[in-house]
Design a protein around this motif. Structure first.
Motif: not given
Length: 255
Positions: A1-13, A157-170
């Motif tokens: 939920m609190a992500r930085s940049a996605p990791p790069g590939r580290t294993d060429g195999a 507005l002092v804080g918040g979050l967002y996301g996606v709901a599918v069925g009963r899963m957030f």
């Protein structure tokens, strides 16, 4: 939920992830790479149909500027039980005197923009790119993406979050604090409401120390996907959450 940049590939195999055409289904999430952890597929688009298909299978998009769309399903997965978000005793004492209130779906665009613009340690820029923001605004208009907003006594507005709901899963996507504790209040309020609705889990995606301190658990992907299959197929709560969520006082979270 609190992500930085996605990791790069580290294993060429490592094998290459699946390249998706416009109409190609996602491969099984269990086929995701070990390095980088969870990278499953590349390509396709961010249409509402594609995003909902992804989330229902425990998959989410995550990529940086200049990259193609990357789809992920990491192992382990970070998950909150909605009855087990942890707020420290000190923070709860602060909440007893707090005049903040929490609502849902009243300021989605503002929450989304704040999540994209908030600086994060070790992050240069944001993965919540303009096309990502546009995609989640479309989902919000269709009643599938939701925001939780924390306002102070003056209506700021002092804080918040967002996301996606599918069925009963957030599926939590990102959160922010403009004042200390804002994101924690948003998370605790959302978990409280979800638990009251009979939604047992809140996906937090990838591990970081802050999420662990708040009670997030590491689940093996197979366990997570089994839960998602059941919960995503259950009747949910489509449309705006403003009325159903109501107004929750932050002080109520101190109990």
């Amino acid at each position: 939920m609190a992500r930085s940049a996605p990791p790069g590939r580290t294993d060429g195999a490592s094998p290459l992830p699946r390249i998706l055409g416009p109409d190609d289904p996602f491969p099984p999430a269990t086929e995701a790479l070990r390095e980088p952890d969870g990278l499953l597929a590349i390509g396709a688009d961010l249409s509402p149909e594609r995003l909902l298909q992804a989330y229902a299978q425990g998959i989410f998009p995550w990529y940086s500027d200049g990259q193609p769309i990357l789809w992920w399903s990491p192992d382990p997965r970070m998950v909150f039980r909605t009855d087990a978000v942890h707020l420290s005793s000190r923070f709860r004492r602060q909440l007893r005197r707090c005049d903040w209130r929490v609502q849902a779906d009243t300021a989605f665009d503002a929450v989304l923009a704040a999540c994209a613009d908030t600086p994060r340690p070790g992050q240069d820029g944001t993965w919540i790119l303009p096309e990502m923001q546009a995609a989640y605004r479309r989902l919000h208009r269709l009643g599938h993406a939701h925001s939780v907003e924390v306002f102070d006594g003056d209506g700021r507005l002092v804080g918040g979050l967002y996301g996606v709901a599918v069925g009963r899963m957030f599926y939590g996507e990102s959160m922010f604090s403009a004042c200390s504790g804002g994101s924690k209040v948003a998370l605790a309020a959302l978990a409280s409401r979800l638990h009251g609705w009979g939604w047992p889990l809140l996906d937090a995606q990838v591990e970081n120390p802050h999420l662990v301190s708040l009670g997030a658990e590491r689940w093996e992907r197979t366990r997570f996907l089994a839960a998602v299959r059941e919960l995503a197929a259950s009747p949910g709560l489509a449309g705006s959450w403003t009325a159903a969520f109501g107004v929750l006082q932050a002080s109520d979270l101190a109990a």
